[in-house]
Design a protein around this motif. Structure first.
Motif, PDB file in Angstrom:
ATOM      1  N   ILE A   9      19.725 -21.358   6.928  1.00 21.04           N
ATOM      2  CA  ILE A   9      20.783 -20.845   7.805  1.00 21.04           C
ATOM      3  C   ILE A   9      20.907 -19.352   7.561  1.00 21.04           C
ATOM      4  O   ILE A   9      21.157 -18.922   6.435  1.00 21.04           O
ATOM      5  N   GLY A  10      20.730 -18.562   8.615  1.00 15.61           N
ATOM      6  CA  GLY A  10      20.858 -17.117   8.513  1.00 15.61           C
ATOM      7  C   GLY A  10      19.554 -16.428   8.850  1.00 15.61           C
ATOM      8  O   GLY A  10      18.643 -16.405   8.038  1.00 15.61           O
ATOM      9  N   LEU A  11      19.460 -15.897  10.052  1.00 12.49           N
ATOM     10  CA  LEU A  11      18.195 -15.326  10.516  1.00 12.49           C
ATOM     11  C   LEU A  11      18.187 -13.798  10.539  1.00 12.49           C
ATOM     12  O   LEU A  11      17.602 -13.187  11.422  1.00 12.49           O
ATOM     13  N   ALA A  12      18.805 -13.202   9.522  1.00  8.96           N
ATOM     14  CA  ALA A  12      18.622 -11.759   9.348  1.00  8.96           C
ATOM     15  C   ALA A  12      17.216 -11.568   8.765  1.00  8.96           C
ATOM     16  O   ALA A  12      16.467 -12.534   8.614  1.00  8.96           O
ATOM     17  N   VAL A  13      16.859 -10.362   8.445  1.00 10.85           N
ATOM     18  CA  VAL A  13      15.491 -10.057   8.014  1.00 10.85           C
ATOM     19  C   VAL A  13      15.063 -10.915   6.822  1.00 10.85           C
ATOM     20  O   VAL A  13      13.969 -11.481   6.812  1.00 10.85           O
ATOM     21  N   MET A  14      15.928 -11.034   5.808  1.00 12.43           N
ATOM     22  CA  MET A  14      15.555 -11.808   4.624  1.00 12.43           C
ATOM     23  C   MET A  14      15.344 -13.278   4.972  1.00 12.43           C
ATOM     24  O   MET A  14      14.390 -13.903   4.498  1.00 12.43           O
ATOM     25  N   GLY A  15      16.201 -13.838   5.808  1.00 14.67           N
ATOM     26  CA  GLY A  15      16.050 -15.235   6.206  1.00 14.67           C
ATOM     27  C   GLY A  15      14.767 -15.479   6.978  1.00 14.67           C
ATOM     28  O   GLY A  15      14.042 -16.441   6.728  1.00 14.67           O
ATOM     29  N   GLN A  16      14.467 -14.600   7.914  1.00  9.63           N
ATOM     30  CA  GLN A  16      13.233 -14.741   8.691  1.00  9.63           C
ATOM     31  C   GLN A  16      12.008 -14.658   7.794  1.00  9.63           C
ATOM     32  O   GLN A  16      11.075 -15.454   7.929  1.00  9.63           O
ATOM     33  N   ASN A  17      12.004 -13.704   6.857  1.00  9.78           N
ATOM     34  CA  ASN A  17      10.855 -13.554   5.968  1.00  9.78           C
ATOM     35  C   ASN A  17      10.691 -14.748   5.045  1.00  9.78           C
ATOM     36  O   ASN A  17       9.564 -15.200   4.804  1.00  9.78           O
ATOM     37  N   LEU A  18      11.797 -15.284   4.536  1.00  6.96           N
ATOM     38  CA  LEU A  18      11.714 -16.450   3.662  1.00  6.96           C
ATOM     39  C   LEU A  18      11.207 -17.671   4.431  1.00  6.96           C
ATOM     40  O   LEU A  18      10.375 -18.431   3.929  1.00  6.96           O
ATOM     41  N   ILE A  19      11.662 -17.839   5.654  1.00  7.20           N
ATOM     42  CA  ILE A  19      11.175 -18.935   6.491  1.00  7.20           C
ATOM     43  C   ILE A  19       9.668 -18.828   6.696  1.00  7.20           C
ATOM     44  O   ILE A  19       8.933 -19.808   6.533  1.00  7.20           O
ATOM     45  N   MET A  20       9.194 -17.647   7.039  1.00  5.05           N
ATOM     46  CA  MET A  20       7.766 -17.484   7.293  1.00  5.05           C
ATOM     47  C   MET A  20       6.948 -17.663   6.011  1.00  5.05           C
ATOM     48  O   MET A  20       5.843 -18.198   6.050  1.00  5.05           O
ATOM     49  N   ASN A  21       7.509 -17.253   4.866  1.00  2.00           N
ATOM     50  CA  ASN A  21       6.829 -17.450   3.595  1.00  2.00           C
ATOM     51  C   ASN A  21       6.696 -18.945   3.297  1.00  2.00           C
ATOM     52  O   ASN A  21       5.618 -19.415   2.918  1.00  2.00           O
ATOM     53  N   ARG A  70      17.536 -30.496   2.174  1.00  2.00           N
ATOM     54  CA  ARG A  70      17.599 -29.247   1.414  1.00  2.00           C
ATOM     55  C   ARG A  70      17.938 -28.126   2.387  1.00  2.00           C
ATOM     56  O   ARG A  70      17.209 -27.925   3.364  1.00  2.00           O
ATOM     57  N   ILE A  71      19.021 -27.417   2.099  1.00  2.00           N
ATOM     58  CA  ILE A  71      19.489 -26.371   3.007  1.00  2.00           C
ATOM     59  C   ILE A  71      19.741 -25.095   2.217  1.00  2.00           C
ATOM     60  O   ILE A  71      20.462 -25.113   1.218  1.00  2.00           O
ATOM     61  N   ILE A  72      19.132 -24.000   2.664  1.00  2.00           N
ATOM     62  CA  ILE A  72      19.364 -22.693   2.056  1.00  2.00           C
ATOM     63  C   ILE A  72      20.322 -21.913   2.945  1.00  2.00           C
ATOM     64  O   ILE A  72      20.096 -21.793   4.151  1.00  2.00           O
ATOM     65  N   LEU A  73      21.374 -21.389   2.338  1.00  2.00           N
ATOM     66  CA  LEU A  73      22.309 -20.510   3.047  1.00  2.00           C
ATOM     67  C   LEU A  73      21.958 -19.067   2.728  1.00  2.00           C
ATOM     68  O   LEU A  73      21.950 -18.673   1.565  1.00  2.00           O
ATOM     69  N   LEU A  74      21.658 -18.287   3.740  1.00  2.00           N
ATOM     70  CA  LEU A  74      21.451 -16.847   3.584  1.00  2.00           C
ATOM     71  C   LEU A  74      22.381 -16.140   4.561  1.00  2.00           C
ATOM     72  O   LEU A  74      21.950 -15.564   5.556  1.00  2.00           O
ATOM     73  N   VAL A  75      23.662 -16.261   4.272  1.00  2.00           N
ATOM     74  CA  VAL A  75      24.692 -15.661   5.118  1.00  2.00           C
ATOM     75  C   VAL A  75      25.519 -14.703   4.271  1.00  2.00           C
ATOM     76  O   VAL A  75      25.426 -14.694   3.038  1.00  2.00           O
ATOM     77  N   LYS A  76      26.340 -13.912   4.929  1.00  2.00           N
ATOM     78  CA  LYS A  76      27.176 -12.924   4.249  1.00  2.00           C
ATOM     79  C   LYS A  76      28.026 -13.603   3.176  1.00  2.00           C
ATOM     80  O   LYS A  76      28.627 -14.650   3.411  1.00  2.00           O
ATOM     81  N   ALA A  77      28.062 -12.987   2.006  1.00  2.00           N
ATOM     82  CA  ALA A  77      28.820 -13.542   0.884  1.00  2.00           C
ATOM     83  C   ALA A  77      30.302 -13.664   1.228  1.00  2.00           C
ATOM     84  O   ALA A  77      30.822 -12.943   2.075  1.00  2.00           O
TER      85      ALA A  77
END
Length: 154
Positions: A9-21, A70-77
Motif C-alpha cells: 500500500i503506497g505507490l510513491a517512488v519507494m513503493g513503486q520501486n519496492l514492488i518492481m524489485n 502479507r501487507i506492506i504499508l509504505l504510507v506517510k508516518a
C-alpha cells in the motif's frame, strides 16, 4: 482469486520501486493506493508487462492475497498508518502480517521488519530489544510442524 504473494500500500517512488524489485525476484505483488488512479497509472506504465496486479479497494486487495496474507504499508508516518491498520484488521485473520515499512515509531522499525522476515522466511537468531544482549533462536518449519526455540545471553 488469491494470486498475489504480498501486497504493498503506497505507490510513491519507494513503493513503486519496492514492488518492481519484488516482482523481479519472482513474487506476485498486489499494488494498492488510496488514490486509485495511481494504481492504474502504475500498472499502465512502470509495471506494464510485469506480474504486478492492482487493487481498487482494500477488500479487493485482501481478496487477491494468498494466505497467510502479507501487507506492506509504505504510507506517510503517523495517523495515516493507524488509519490503514484500523481499516485492514477487520479484513484479516490470525496469522496475517502487516509490515509498517515507513518511518513510524522508527526505533521499532528494525524489530518489526525482523519479525516479519522471521515469520515469512523461517529460522533466525535475533536480539530482544527489550533485553539487550539476550538472543533468541527460533526454528520455525513454516509447514505446521513443531516450533522450537532456545535463548542465551551474549
Amino acid at each position: 482469486m488469491a494470486q498475489a504473494d504480498i501486497a504493498l500500500i503506497g505507490l510513491a517512488v519507494m513503493g513503486q520501486n519496492l514492488i518492481m524489485n519484488m516482482n523481479d525476484h519472482g513474487f506476485v505483488v498486489c499494488a494498492y493506493n488510496r488514490t486509485v488512479s495511481k494504481v492504474h497509472d502504475f500498472l499502465q506504465n512502470e509495471a506494464k508487462g510485469s506480474k504486478v496486479v492492482g487493487a481498487e479497494s482494500l477488500e479487493d486487495m485482501v481478496s487477491k492475497l494468498k494466505k497467510p496474507r502479507r501487507i506492506i504499508l509504505l504510507v506517510k508516518a503517523g495517523q495515516a498508518v493507524d488509519d490503514f491498520i484500523d481499516k485492514l484488521v477487520p479484513l484479516l485473520q490470525a496469522g496475517d502480517i502487516i509490515i509498517d515499512g515507513g518511518n513510524s515509531e522508527h526505533d521499532m522499525l528494525p524489530a518489526n521488519l525482523l519479525q516479519a522476515q522471521r515469520d515469512y522466511f523461517g529460522a533466525h537468531t535475533y536480539e530482544l530489544l527489550s533485553n539487550p544482549g539476550h538472543y533468541i533462536h527460533t526454528n520455525w518449519t513454516g509447514h505446521g510442524g513443531n516450533v522450537s526455540s532456545s535463548s542465551y545471553n551474549a
